[in-house]
Motif scaffolding. Structure first.
Motif, PDB file in Angstrom:
ATOM      1  N   ALA A 202       0.820  -1.186   0.027  1.00 33.49           N
ATOM      2  CA  ALA A 202       0.154  -0.150   0.050  1.00 33.49           C
ATOM      3  C   ALA A 202       0.748   1.429  -0.108  1.00 33.49           C
ATOM      4  N   GLY A 203       0.651   2.271  -1.156  1.00 28.70           N
ATOM      5  CA  GLY A 203       1.326   3.285  -1.158  1.00 28.70           C
ATOM      6  C   GLY A 203       2.854   3.235  -1.714  1.00 28.70           C
TER       7      GLY A 203
ATOM      8  N   ARG B 230      -1.484 -11.480  -5.219  1.00 20.83           N
ATOM      9  CA  ARG B 230      -1.189 -10.923  -3.921  1.00 20.83           C
ATOM     10  C   ARG B 230      -1.723  -9.291  -3.517  1.00 20.83           C
ATOM     11  N   LEU B 231      -1.293  -8.298  -4.587  1.00 20.37           N
ATOM     12  CA  LEU B 231      -1.955  -7.343  -4.659  1.00 20.37           C
ATOM     13  C   LEU B 231      -3.333  -7.155  -4.503  1.00 20.37           C
TER      14      LEU B 231
ATOM     15  N   PRO C 221      -8.458  -2.502  -0.715  1.00 16.21           N
ATOM     16  CA  PRO C 221      -8.345  -1.448  -1.605  1.00 16.21           C
ATOM     17  C   PRO C 221      -6.873  -0.949  -1.412  1.00 16.21           C
ATOM     18  N   ALA C 222      -6.200  -1.276  -0.655  1.00 14.01           N
ATOM     19  CA  ALA C 222      -4.700  -0.568  -0.524  1.00 14.01           C
ATOM     20  C   ALA C 222      -4.013  -0.851  -1.636  1.00 14.01           C
ATOM     21  N   THR C 223      -3.605   0.039  -2.583  1.00 12.41           N
ATOM     22  CA  THR C 223      -2.659  -0.282  -3.864  1.00 12.41           C
ATOM     23  C   THR C 223      -1.517   0.282  -3.708  1.00 12.41           C
ATOM     24  N   PRO C 224      -0.501  -0.047  -4.576  1.00  7.83           N
ATOM     25  CA  PRO C 224       0.851   0.716  -4.674  1.00  7.83           C
ATOM     26  C   PRO C 224       0.556   2.083  -5.464  1.00  7.83           C
ATOM     27  N   GLN C 225       1.575   2.850  -5.107  1.00  5.03           N
ATOM     28  CA  GLN C 225       1.442   4.247  -6.009  1.00  5.03           C
ATOM     29  C   GLN C 225       1.663   3.798  -7.510  1.00  5.03           C
ATOM     30  N   GLY C 226       2.459   2.865  -7.850  1.00 10.21           N
ATOM     31  CA  GLY C 226       2.708   2.406  -9.206  1.00 10.21           C
ATOM     32  C   GLY C 226       3.624   1.456  -9.231  1.00 10.21           C
ATOM     33  N   ILE C 227       3.774   0.786 -10.395  1.00  8.17           N
ATOM     34  CA  ILE C 227       4.636  -0.463 -10.738  1.00  8.17           C
ATOM     35  C   ILE C 227       5.378  -0.084 -11.841  1.00  8.17           C
ATOM     36  N   VAL C 228       6.776  -0.361 -11.888  1.00  6.99           N
ATOM     37  CA  VAL C 228       7.509  -0.456 -13.054  1.00  6.99           C
ATOM     38  C   VAL C 228       8.079  -1.974 -13.314  1.00  6.99           C
ATOM     39  N   TYR C 229       7.765  -2.447 -14.478  1.00  7.84           N
ATOM     40  CA  TYR C 229       8.346  -3.509 -14.806  1.00  7.84           C
ATOM     41  C   TYR C 229       9.494  -3.593 -15.685  1.00  7.84           C
TER      42      TYR C 229
ATOM     43  N   GLY D  51      -3.032  -3.422 -13.527  1.00  8.49           N
ATOM     44  CA  GLY D  51      -3.016  -1.654 -13.105  1.00  8.49           C
ATOM     45  C   GLY D  51      -4.196  -0.920 -13.565  1.00  8.49           C
ATOM     46  N   ALA D  52      -4.615  -1.269 -15.086  1.00  8.25           N
ATOM     47  CA  ALA D  52      -5.873  -0.683 -15.294  1.00  8.25           C
ATOM     48  C   ALA D  52      -7.064  -0.844 -14.684  1.00  8.25           C
ATOM     49  N   ALA D  53      -7.351  -2.262 -14.092  1.00  5.12           N
ATOM     50  CA  ALA D  53      -8.489  -2.650 -13.330  1.00  5.12           C
ATOM     51  C   ALA D  53      -8.203  -1.927 -11.997  1.00  5.12           C
ATOM     52  N   HIS D  54      -7.217  -1.556 -11.481  1.00  3.19           N
ATOM     53  CA  HIS D  54      -7.260  -1.049 -10.277  1.00  3.19           C
ATOM     54  C   HIS D  54      -6.615   0.355 -10.187  1.00  3.19           C
ATOM     55  N   LEU D  55      -6.469   0.987 -11.263  1.00  4.41           N
ATOM     56  CA  LEU D  55      -6.178   2.353 -11.238  1.00  4.41           C
ATOM     57  C   LEU D  55      -4.735   2.786 -10.635  1.00  4.41           C
TER      58      LEU D  55
END
Length: 185
Positions: free
Chosen positions: A66-67, A92-93, A98-106, A148-152
């Motif tokens: 989260a965050g 896992r995410l 509803p706690a999500t990361p700020q963003g993901i870089v793959y 990412g699209a599904a969870h903004l």
């Protein structure tokens, strides 16, 4: 020093070590995740280390997400057409919603484009994975983008060419004019 943000680096190899150092010096609280992370070495540039195996979904339970800004550097699963490791992370995410990361870089590879016969390649070129490993990378990209699209959650895909850590560049093969990768790799 006040920390600017929390960064979670998944996959603790050479690039992760270099990136952790930069982020740490830029004021990020860095957490690294890997199967083999040193928990007691000195001179390391992270705030926390978590031993986890992306092939063992239960081991991902302690991941803080989260965050966090997530940098995913782990290689794809060794076999199959799908990247079960990225899928395990997304599962896992999803358990943390509803706690999500700020963003993901793959960090992916330019290998997803296949053999381009020396042509100039940019991100507009359609993927054409010609190996199982490249297919797993494409799968990982698609799974992360869909999640990412599904969870903004913003997802950035970096397709990097020639990722070799110290001592891993196949110089003798290059000098002999042999392919860098063997067909079975």
């Amino acid at each position: 020093m006040q920390r600017q943000s929390d960064c979670l680096i998944i996959g603790y190899g050479d690039i992760a070590k270099r990136t952790a150092r930069r982020l740490y010096h830029q004021g990020c609280a860095v957490t690294v995740v890997g199967r083999t992370v040193p928990l007691d070495e000195t001179g390391l540039f992270f705030s926390h280390a978590i031993k986890a195996d992306l092939d063992q979904p239960w081991s991902l339970e302690p991941l803080p997400t989260a965050g966090f800004r997530i940098l995913y550097l782990a290689p794809p699963a060794p076999t199959g057409e799908v990247d079960s490791r990225v899928r395990n992370l997304c599962d896992r995410l999803s358990m943390r919603l509803p706690a999500t990361p700020q963003g993901i870089v793959y960090v992916s590879t330019s290998g997803v484009y296949g053999d381009c016969a020396g042509e100039i390649v940019d991100e507009k070129r359609p993927v054409n994975p010609q190996t199982d490993r490249a297919q797993r990378r494409v799968d990982a990209e698609n799974v992360l983008q869909k999640w990412g699209a599904a969870h903004l959650v913003p997802v950035v895909i970096l397709r990097v060419a020639g990722i070799y850590g110290p001592g891993r560049l196949p110089l003798q093969r290059l000098q002999a004019g042999m392919p860098v990768l063997l067909p079975e790799q």
